[in-house]
Design a protein around this motif. Structure first.
Motif, short mmCIF file in Angstrom:
data_model
loop_
_atom_site.label_atom_id
_atom_site.label_comp_id
_atom_site.label_asym_id
_atom_site.label_seq_id
_atom_site.Cartn_x
_atom_site.Cartn_y
_atom_site.Cartn_z
N TYR A 59 0.82 -1.21 0.00
CA TYR A 59 0.00 0.00 0.00
C TYR A 59 0.85 1.25 0.00
CZ TYR A 59 0.48 0.40 5.13
OH TYR A 59 0.96 0.53 6.40
N LEU A 61 1.50 5.03 1.23
CA LEU A 61 1.30 5.76 2.48
C LEU A 61 0.84 7.19 2.27
CD1 LEU A 61 4.54 4.44 4.18
CD2 LEU A 61 2.21 3.69 4.65
N ARG A 65 -3.69 6.51 -1.33
CA ARG A 65 -3.49 5.33 -0.49
C ARG A 65 -3.93 4.04 -1.20
NH1 ARG A 65 -1.79 6.74 4.41
NH2 ARG A 65 -2.49 4.85 5.42
#
Length: 138
Positions: A59, A61, A65
């Protein structure tokens, strides 16, 4: 006093030793990308269904996202995915598509692992992801 050095965690050869690197989709893996909270909900469902070992999920940050579910190569394009997903394969929009892959440890910002690859789950199961996203037999 000598300390025993623990063995390095297992990682496929496409996971970098440090930082992060862009990897060509369709070669090492295919990817399905889902944005934000919806991606997190899909990841939670996969974790629950697999006993917390769904395979590699990366993922971002920052920004939107995005959550990237890494599937075995050549498996994403033969399936139908919902409109809220994007797939990255060897034939993504007639162009090459790259996905950022973080190292297992150290500074990897702006990417991180939501779930790491393991020997038992080197990829996310495409059938299970299809089921969780509601596209199975669509």
């Amino acid at each position: 006093m000598n300390e025993e050095i623990p063995p390095s965690p297992w990682a496929p050869d496409w996971v970098p030793d440090s930082g992060f690197q862009l990897r060509l989709a369709g070669v090492h893996f295919d990817a399905v990308r889902i944005q934000g909270q919806l991606g997190e909900e899909v990841a939670k469902s996969l974790c629950r269904l697999t006993g917390h070992g769904p395979g590699p999920i990366v993922y971002e940050l920052t920004g939107y996202r995005w959550m990237y579910f890494l599937l075995p190569p050549h498996t994403a394009r033969v399936r139908t995915w919902p409109a809220y997903t994007q797939r990255y394969t060897s034939r993504t929009r007639n162009a090459s598509a790259y996905v950022g892959v973080p190292a297992l440890s150290g500074t990897t910002w702006p990417l991180a692992w939501r779930s790491v690859p393991t020997r038992g789950a080197p990829y996310v199961d495409p059938d299970l992801l299809e089921k969780v996203t509601g596209t199975e037999n669509a």
